[in-house]
Design an enzyme around this catalytic site. Structure first.
Site, PDB file in Angstrom:
ATOM      1  N   ASP A 207       0.850  -1.180   0.000  1.00 57.58           N
ATOM      2  CA  ASP A 207       0.000   0.000   0.000  1.00 57.58           C
ATOM      3  C   ASP A 207       0.893   1.239   0.000  1.00 57.58           C
ATOM      4  OD1 ASP A 207      -2.562  -1.435   0.462  1.00 57.58           O
ATOM      5  OD2 ASP A 207      -1.584  -1.957   2.343  1.00 57.58           O
ATOM      6  N   ARG A 303     -14.091   0.588  -1.827  1.00 56.99           N
ATOM      7  CA  ARG A 303     -13.389   0.793  -0.559  1.00 56.99           C
ATOM      8  C   ARG A 303     -13.027   2.264  -0.349  1.00 56.99           C
ATOM      9  NH1 ARG A 303      -9.166  -4.346  -0.056  1.00 56.99           N
ATOM     10  NH2 ARG A 303     -10.708  -5.986  -0.483  1.00 56.99           N
TER      11      ARG A 303
END
Length: 426
Positions: A207, A303
């Protein structure tokens, strides 16, 4: 497209701005800024100051990834400030080839695990998978930066950022990250999993930023983007997208007291996850308190966020939904207590307001005073009308009290379009 050009395009997002943003005057980076009182969950229980108290000896100006990681590891947990000048490249001049373990060959990997040869009923194993994993470990060691407690990381000026790096805020307290463009790391060595879904899938790591078991974290005025490598530019193998991105921001594993404000999240699939497992109740229950306000989610597939367990306050965000591929914005998951209020949603023709919310597990949600295409819409009612088989319950059971100011949702697109993202600190 260079990263500098990409930054300029994001800053000038014509789909949102109603007038050209004012040119920022040159001034030093606000390295000593601390989170204002009552500004979200990160202001609770003592607040968030990062490295605001650091002296000259613990203030570092860095222009390379190597200088950045050295500054992070220098000298204990006392307050520190790291000022990022220019764009730091975590991957380095050698690119992915620099991380390859001897003997790893992607063509051989593809040949060995082709579903026509390997099948789809067992995980991959063997020499090329072992070499892929060894190569991945080399990349992870090179591109992961661990942010310690009592640290501020701040970009200088309008064009500071990081390409290919993953900021990991793990087991820390009191961290500030501001004014950076974070171009999503490309996983050089995604793993093929034949058992993932009906047809298998490529799974990637890294990420742009992870908040893992940390407290008092403020992420402000950053731009999260796939930059030169959107999913649309990636090839397919075995008939599936060769996915080289993970999320843009994850807040997981007992993280708590986090404020995410005035950021841009752009052109990404699985963007922001709060809580990463339905089975993580032992670490996540009564934690994962997160505030999201005045963020722009532009062309984000899903998301934004997906929530498990946490008391999440999402207000005054602007959601500009993509014309193709859209799944949902707010994911209602296991034991979540999401409050989503006074947000603005811009939907393209053919996408119903019922899709803004998605039910993953039964949990109550508060979703009031949100506007869709300029008109007030009850998002829970819209969802339940469109998806009666997955009806949501209204009423999260708590009221947010840590908000400095709530803007009318009609004002949010213009306000966020002018002020959110890197290079726009005032």
């Amino acid at each position: 497209m260079t990263m500098r050009v990409a930054l300029t395009l994001l800053a000038g997002c014509t789909a949102l701005a109603l007038a050209a943003p004012a040119t920022a005057s040159a001034r030093p980076a606000p390295a000593r800024d601390t989170l204002p009182a009552r500004d979200g969950w990160a202001s609770a229980d003592g607040g968030t100051t990062g490295g605001g108290g650091a002296g000259a000896a613990r203030t570092h100006s860095v222009t390379t990834w190597e200088e950045f990681t050295a500054a992070l590891s220098a000298g204990g947990d006392g307050p520190r400030v790291i000022e990022v000048e220019g764009v730091l490249d975590a991957t380095g001049p050698g690119g992915c080839a620099a991380f390859e373990a001897e003997g790893y060959d992607f063509a051989e990997y593809l040949a060995a695990y082709d579903p026509a040869v390997w099948g789809r009923d067992r995980p991959v194993s063997g020499e090329q998978e072992e070499l892929r994993a060894a190569s991945a470990a080399r990349q992870a060691a090179a591109v992961t930066a661990h942010i310690p407690s009592n640290t501020t990381v701040v970009g200088v000026g309008r064009h500071a950022g990081i390409v290919g790096g993953s900021l990991r805020i793990k087991g820390a307290d009191n961290v500030v990250v501001r004014n950076l463009t974070l171009e999503s790391p490309l996983d050089c060595f995604p793993q093929w999993d034949p058992t993932d879904g009906e047809r298998g899938a490529w799974n990637s790591e890294y990420d742009s930023a992870v908040v893992h078991g940390s407290t008092h974290v403020w992420l402000d005025h950053n731009t999260f983007t796939d930059g030169d490598h959107p999913d649309s530019s990636l090839p397919s193998y075995y008939g599936e997208l060769y996915q080289r991105h993970d999320g843009e921001l994850d807040i997981v594993r007992g993280a708590d007291l986090v404020t995410v404000s005035w950021n841009v999240f752009a052109d990404h699939d699985k963007t922001l996850m709060i809580g990463n497992s339905d089975g993580a109740g032992d670490t996540d229950r009564d934690k994962l308190r997160v505030t999201l306000h005045h963020n722009l989610f532009r062309d984000v597939v899903e998301r934004a966020p997906r929530v498990r367990f946490g008391k999440v306050d999402a207000y005054n965000n602007h959601y500009v939904v993509p014309r193709e591929g859209y799944q949902y914005s707010f994911g209602v998951g296991a034991e979540s207590r999401l409050v989503a209020e006074a947000n603005a949603v811009t939907l393209p023709a053919g996408v119903g307001a019922g899709r803004v919310l998605k039910k993953w597990k039964d949990a109550p949600v508060t979703a009031g005073h949100n506007h869709v295409n300029g008109r007030r819409v009850d998002l829970v009612a819209a969802h339940n009308a469109e998806f009666p088989q997955d009806a949501l319950r209204s009423g999260a059971g708590w009221r947010p009290h840590l908000r400095t100011h709530v803007d009318h949702p009609r004002a949010v697109p213009r306000l966020v379009g002018h002020r959110a993202g890197a290079g726009r600190l005032r």
